[in-house]
Scaffold this active site. Structure first.
Site, PDB file in Angstrom:
ATOM      1  N   ASP A  15       3.239 -10.256 -45.778  1.00  0.00           N
ATOM      2  CA  ASP A  15       2.747  -9.577 -46.965  1.00  0.00           C
ATOM      3  C   ASP A  15       3.498  -8.251 -47.106  1.00  0.00           C
ATOM      4  O   ASP A  15       4.101  -7.749 -46.149  1.00  0.00           O
ATOM      5  CB  ASP A  15       1.249  -9.339 -46.818  1.00  0.00           C
ATOM      6  CG  ASP A  15       0.668  -8.554 -47.970  1.00  0.00           C
ATOM      7  OD1 ASP A  15       0.840  -8.982 -49.120  1.00  0.00           O
ATOM      8  OD2 ASP A  15       0.061  -7.498 -47.717  1.00  0.00           O
ATOM      9  N   ASP A  17       2.513  -5.124 -49.824  1.00  0.00           N
ATOM     10  CA  ASP A  17       1.603  -4.000 -50.061  1.00  0.00           C
ATOM     11  C   ASP A  17       0.494  -3.989 -49.014  1.00  0.00           C
ATOM     12  O   ASP A  17      -0.251  -4.955 -48.874  1.00  0.00           O
ATOM     13  CB  ASP A  17       0.967  -4.111 -51.451  1.00  0.00           C
ATOM     14  CG  ASP A  17       1.972  -3.920 -52.572  1.00  0.00           C
ATOM     15  OD1 ASP A  17       2.974  -3.227 -52.335  1.00  0.00           O
ATOM     16  OD2 ASP A  17       1.762  -4.460 -53.674  1.00  0.00           O
TER      17      ASP A  17
END
Length: 360
Positions: A15, A17
């Site tokens: 991932d 953010d």
């Protein structure tokens, strides 16, 4: 360390953010951890790193350039966005050349065009579909056009349903908040391409012949839930949205296999990072759904404690189906619980409660 968690897998689905950076700030230890994985690979191939983001606002090349500013080695071919997944999903549902109303950035519109579809911005073009992704410029006008198209029978695909977006200032409204506005206006529900749905993960795994992927992220409801849906192992990192109390309260479909403070966990032994790893911690269930936690004075690491306590909390939730109260016993346990609750939010949905006072 050849048996480190990172080197035990041939591809890392990371991932962005909240895991690699938050706003304009890199997450501590993230760059160094990925560099160390590459350096420690030795004669064996290092795992491929794919950057998987639910943010549909930027083109892969722009995402790669942004990552490079932080010091991450990222190629556009290694970037997997929900915009790409949404465009592919649409292309599998509508004919080539179909008109698609775009609620989002020009980068999203470009993905639509690359999928052989025609992006438009007005319902008067009689679009066959609507695609919706995050844009800071989304306003009432484009939502109104989308509402008209959806009410007119257009297929609706959302890049993701993340209600919040991490930033340096805190959590901001995400694409899911705008999706909710259209749901309220149309009484319709979109198909979703991004995490935790399978489309974006299939998009990532189609980029190689991978045998042992590892999903890494900070959100239980997207990163970890998506991994569980596909039967993939996952690493939760305590650097973004989901907090330790969220981990303890996680339903079965959102429970990670490994827990880490940050991406430095990739350098630890897999047996150490796994949920339920042995630790000088005792936790006992008393009075039904009361969980009493005691921590050795020698080890006051909140992640080590979380690894030990999580399976016990999950067992109580599964057996009793009612809120679990976590009570610290001793100064060390109080110190751990204070760290767990420092940034706690209401997202534990009432399944877990914990508080610390000097009188405990």
């Amino acid at each position: 360390m050849p048996d480190s968690l990172g080197l035990a897998h041939d591809v890392l689905l990371l991932d962005l953010d909240g895991t690699l950076y938050t706003g304009a700030t890199a997450v501590p230890h993230a760059v160094e951890a990925l560099r160390s994985i590459e350096a420690r690979a030795g004669e064996s191939p290092a795992p491929r790193v794919l950057f998987v983001t639910n943010n549909a606002s930027r083109a892969p090349a722009d995402v790669a350039a942004h990552l490079a500013q932080f010091g991450f080695a990222a190629d556009p071919a290694d970037v997997v966005t929900s915009a790409q997944a949404a465009a592919r999903l649409l292309a599998s549902r509508v004919p080539t050349g179909a008109r698609v109303l775009v609620v989002g950035t020009d980068a999203l519109a470009e993905q639509v065009a690359q999928a052989g579809l025609i992006p438009v911005r007005d319902a008067s073009a009689q679009p066959d579909a609507v695609i919706q992704g995050h844009s800071p410029d989304t306003n009432w006008h484009i939502l109104a056009e989308a509402a008209l198209a959806i009410r007119g029978g257009a297929l609706w695909v959302a890049a993701n349903r993340d209600t919040t977006l991490p930033s340096d200032r805190g959590l901001l409204p995400g694409n899911g908040a705008m999706v909710a506005a259209l749901e309220a206006a149309t009484s319709e529900t979109p198909l979703v391409a991004g995490k935790p749905e399978k489309a974006i993960f299939h998009d990532a795994l189609d980029r190689g012949a991978f045998r042992s992927p590892l999903v890494v992220g900070d959100r239980l409801d997207t990163d970890i839930a998506g991994a569980r849906a596909l039967g993939l192992p996952s690493l939760y990192v305590w650097t973004g949205v989901s907090q330790p109390l969220d981990v303890l309260a996680a339903p079965v479909d959102s429970r990670p296999d490994h827990l880490g403070a940050d991406l430095g966990a990739l350098l630890e032994r897999a047996a150490t990072t796994r949920v339920g790893a042995p630790a000088p911690i005792t936790a006992t269930a008393t009075d039904g759904a009361m969980l009493t936690v005691a921590v050795s004075e020698e080890v006051i690491d909140p992640i080590v404690a979380l690894r030990a306590v999580a399976p016990l909390a999950w067992d109580l939730l599964d057996r009793f189906g009612e809120p679990v109260t976590v009570r610290p016993e001793g100064a060390a346990a109080k110190a751990v619980l204070r760290q767990w609750t420092a940034r706690a939010r209401s997202s534990a949905c009432g399944r877990i409660s914990a508080s610390v006072s000097d009188d405990d």
